[in-house]
Design a protein around this motif. Structure first.
Motif, PDB file in Angstrom:
ATOM      1  N   UNK A 147     -16.047 -21.321 -13.178  1.00 23.12           N
ATOM      2  CA  UNK A 147     -15.048 -22.336 -12.824  1.00 23.12           C
ATOM      3  C   UNK A 147     -15.348 -23.652 -13.534  1.00 23.12           C
ATOM      4  N   UNK A 148     -14.323 -24.445 -13.724  1.00 18.05           N
ATOM      5  CA  UNK A 148     -14.515 -25.813 -14.230  1.00 18.05           C
ATOM      6  C   UNK A 148     -15.313 -26.585 -13.194  1.00 18.05           C
ATOM      7  N   UNK A 149     -16.432 -27.153 -13.619  1.00 17.64           N
ATOM      8  CA  UNK A 149     -17.364 -27.732 -12.645  1.00 17.64           C
ATOM      9  C   UNK A 149     -16.773 -28.943 -11.923  1.00 17.64           C
ATOM     10  N   UNK A 150     -15.939 -29.717 -12.592  1.00 16.57           N
ATOM     11  CA  UNK A 150     -15.336 -30.870 -11.917  1.00 16.57           C
ATOM     12  C   UNK A 150     -14.348 -30.417 -10.847  1.00 16.57           C
ATOM     13  N   UNK A 151     -13.568 -29.378 -11.165  1.00 14.69           N
ATOM     14  CA  UNK A 151     -12.644 -28.837 -10.162  1.00 14.69           C
ATOM     15  C   UNK A 151     -13.421 -28.201  -9.010  1.00 14.69           C
ATOM     16  N   UNK A 181     -27.723 -21.539 -15.086  1.00 18.38           N
ATOM     17  CA  UNK A 181     -27.308 -21.483 -13.682  1.00 18.38           C
ATOM     18  C   UNK A 181     -28.022 -22.567 -12.870  1.00 18.38           C
ATOM     19  N   UNK A 182     -29.315 -22.762 -13.151  1.00 19.10           N
ATOM     20  CA  UNK A 182     -30.038 -23.830 -12.481  1.00 19.10           C
ATOM     21  C   UNK A 182     -29.427 -25.187 -12.786  1.00 19.10           C
ATOM     22  N   UNK A 183     -29.088 -25.402 -14.064  1.00 16.85           N
ATOM     23  CA  UNK A 183     -28.469 -26.669 -14.459  1.00 16.85           C
ATOM     24  C   UNK A 183     -27.098 -26.835 -13.806  1.00 16.85           C
ATOM     25  N   UNK A 215     -31.163 -16.596  -9.033  1.00 16.94           N
ATOM     26  CA  UNK A 215     -31.332 -17.084  -7.660  1.00 16.94           C
ATOM     27  C   UNK A 215     -32.533 -18.015  -7.556  1.00 16.94           C
ATOM     28  N   UNK A 216     -33.630 -17.637  -8.209  1.00 17.76           N
ATOM     29  CA  UNK A 216     -34.830 -18.470  -8.180  1.00 17.76           C
ATOM     30  C   UNK A 216     -34.604 -19.793  -8.912  1.00 17.76           C
ATOM     31  N   UNK A 217     -33.859 -19.738 -10.012  1.00 19.81           N
ATOM     32  CA  UNK A 217     -33.532 -20.977 -10.736  1.00 19.81           C
ATOM     33  C   UNK A 217     -32.689 -21.892  -9.862  1.00 19.81           C
ATOM     34  N   UNK A 218     -31.778 -21.294  -9.088  1.00 19.85           N
ATOM     35  CA  UNK A 218     -30.936 -22.090  -8.198  1.00 19.85           C
ATOM     36  C   UNK A 218     -31.765 -22.735  -7.086  1.00 19.85           C
ATOM     37  N   UNK A 219     -32.762 -22.011  -6.576  1.00 21.00           N
ATOM     38  CA  UNK A 219     -33.640 -22.573  -5.551  1.00 21.00           C
ATOM     39  C   UNK A 219     -34.368 -23.802  -6.094  1.00 21.00           C
TER      40      UNK A 219
END
Length: 518
Positions: A147-151, A181-183, A215-219
């Protein structure tokens, strides 16, 4: 709420059951839910109640019985789905409505055929409507990563304002890489001004084999909840594997510095249970719970492990509940030793269940000298999860060879009535199944057959798993155990038919259910 706390949202019973060929009945789902509670998961996504009467009944049964975990039900962003979800979970100790809608432009254009403004309004209205039932509402933006991150930030901000306590950011198609994904999670959180009013969650698929890494990067980027499944099962290539995330957080806690309430000693038993019920075998080299995860064949590795386990093992197998048995059970072992060993393995059997399991143990002990823990586990799992038997296998006889047409004679009992039939087939197993079909009137088709040795040796216990599709397209998984592979094959087929009859008696056989991915 501690910022170091990671919440585990287990979706084995919803997304995991969407694995091709997997279909669990109410009893099986309840048993998995009980074990997930012992494992210590924070949230159990029990199903998608609008999908089918069977799914609704299973979610409702779990909500009524399970205590100690939040029970979530999935609902699309519409009132009908949300009403049905609440009806199913309203008796839970802590119910959660999990509503979702897609936010990527490709989904908006081709799947939903809606504008960004329409989807934003629908998401907000769904969350507000769900909050009328419970303050515990989770919102998922399907295909969030594309998805568009701003939206997306606009949608997330709005649903938090509408009352969502958890916002889930899925990588629905498994497209992300860990670094990006982390970014993505980090930047999204920065763009959401009310981020401190909700838990940020992630739900990663494994199409590129990166679900756990993502998932770990997101954590590390600030996510506080991870959505995952046991053994990583799920649609297509599956989901992030709960056991791998847990053990990564534990083993590398100096890096992650996160807390969780998972009881790691329950991991192995949970993995086995889910594998047995779904019929999805764990690959030998699977991380953490695979058969080879703690095996060492290389001479150099063996020497190192014998001198100091830490040379080649970064985890103690006992940490996940994998214990070595020092007690040898055999045909002379009594109930006390049998029950004591089961308790050591984490099973508390009483009454008829214990008696049935003990009888199966004695039958097996007469056929082989020593009974391993692996043998005990499959015996006990079979007894715990057995549905009421419409048909019982009493006897079969095979005539087969390289120069004769395989012929099987099978005797079943139904409500005390003895049924006997013979049939020819392409092989002895085919002949047995055709004879059983004649006896039961089965018009479904066999779509999967697998034979596995539980242990090594000539007297190994054979485990047969079959998947039987009925004439309405529903899959039923059957398991059979015996040192005789033909007997195991017959038992597996009868087990699948008994599950079909069990659901038919409950009025839950209604063909394919609605399937949705987050």
């Amino acid at each position: 709420m501690s910022s170091n706390r990671i919440y585990f949202f287990d979706t084995t019973l919803r997304d995991g059951e969407q694995s091709p060929g997997v279909s669990l009945n109410i009893k099986e789902k309840l048993e998995i839910a009980r074990q997930l509670t012992r494992l210590g998961v924070d949230v159990i996504e029990a199903g998608f109640p609008i999908a089918s009467p069977g799914d609704f009944a299973a979610v409702q049964a779990i909500a009524r019985e399970i205590r100690g975990a939040t029970i979530a039900a999935l609902a699309r962003a519409n009132q009908l789905d949300i009403d049905r979800a609440w009806e199913a979970i309203r008796e839970a100790e802590e119910p959660r409505i999990h509503t979702f809608i897609a936010t990527s432009d490709i989904h908006l254009q081709y799947k939903l055929q809606k504008s960004r403004e329409e989807v934003l309004a629908q998401a907000v209205e769904a969350v507000k409507y769900a909050c009328r039932y419970t303050p515990n509402v989770e919102f998922s933006a399907e295909d969030a990563f594309r998805s568009d991150i701003d939206y997306l930030a606009q949608v997330v901000t709005a649903v938090i304002d509408a009352g969502a306590k958890v916002v889930n950011i899925p990588d629905t198609v498994g497209y992300a890489t860990p670094e990006e994904f982390g970014a993505f999670i980090r930047e999204l959180r920065e763009k959401v001004p009310n981020r401190d009013q909700a838990i940020f969650s992630v739900h990663c698929h494994n199409d590129l084999g990166l679900a756990v890494a993502n998932s770990l990067a997101a954590i590390l980027a600030g996510a506080q909840q991870v959505e995952c499944t046991i053994n990583g099962i799920g649609e297509r290539a599956g989901n992030a594997a709960l056991e791998e995330i847990v053990m990564a957080l534990y083993t590398r806690r100096s890096i992650f510095q996160k807390e969780f309430r998972i009881v790691t000693e329950e991991i192995y038993r949970t993995s086995r249970l889910v594998s047995a019920l779904t019929g999805m075998k764990v690959q030998p080299n699977k991380a953490v719970v695979g058969k080879n995860a703690f095996a060492h064949e290389s001479g150099i590795h063996q020497d190192g492990v014998l001198k100091n386990r830490a040379t080649y093992e970064i985890m103690n197998p006992e940490l996940i509940g994998l214990h070595k048995n020092t007690i040898v059970l055999g045909k002379h072992s009594g109930r006390h030793a049998f029950r004591d060993r089961l308790q050591q393995l984490g099973y508390q059997l009483e009454g008829e269940q214990l008696e049935q399991a003990f009888q199966r143990f004695k039958e097996l002990a007469d056929r082989k000298g020593e009974i391993s823990d692996e043998d005990l586990l499959v015996i006990v799992e079979g007894e715990i999860l057995r549905v009421p038997e419409t048909y019982t296998l009493e006897y079969f006889h095979i005539s087969s060879g390289s120069a004769v047409v395989p012929t099987a004679t099978v005797v079943l009992t139904r409500a005390g009535e003895r049924l006997e039939e013979a049939a020819c087939g392409d092989g002895p197993v085919d002949a047995i199944y055709k004879a059983i079909d004649k006896l039961t009137g089965n018009t479904g088709c066999l779509v999967h057959y697998a034979l596995n040795a539980v242990t090594g040796g000539k007297d190994a216990l054979g485990e047969v798993t079959v998947r039987l599709k009925d004439d309405k397209g529903k899959i039923f998984v059957g398991r059979g155990l015996s040192t005789d592979v033909l007997e195991a094959s017959a038992r597996a087929y009868v087990d699948a038919l008994n599950k079909l009859e069990y659901e038919r008696a409950l009025g839950l056989v209604n063909g394919e259910q609605v399937r949705e991915s987050v």
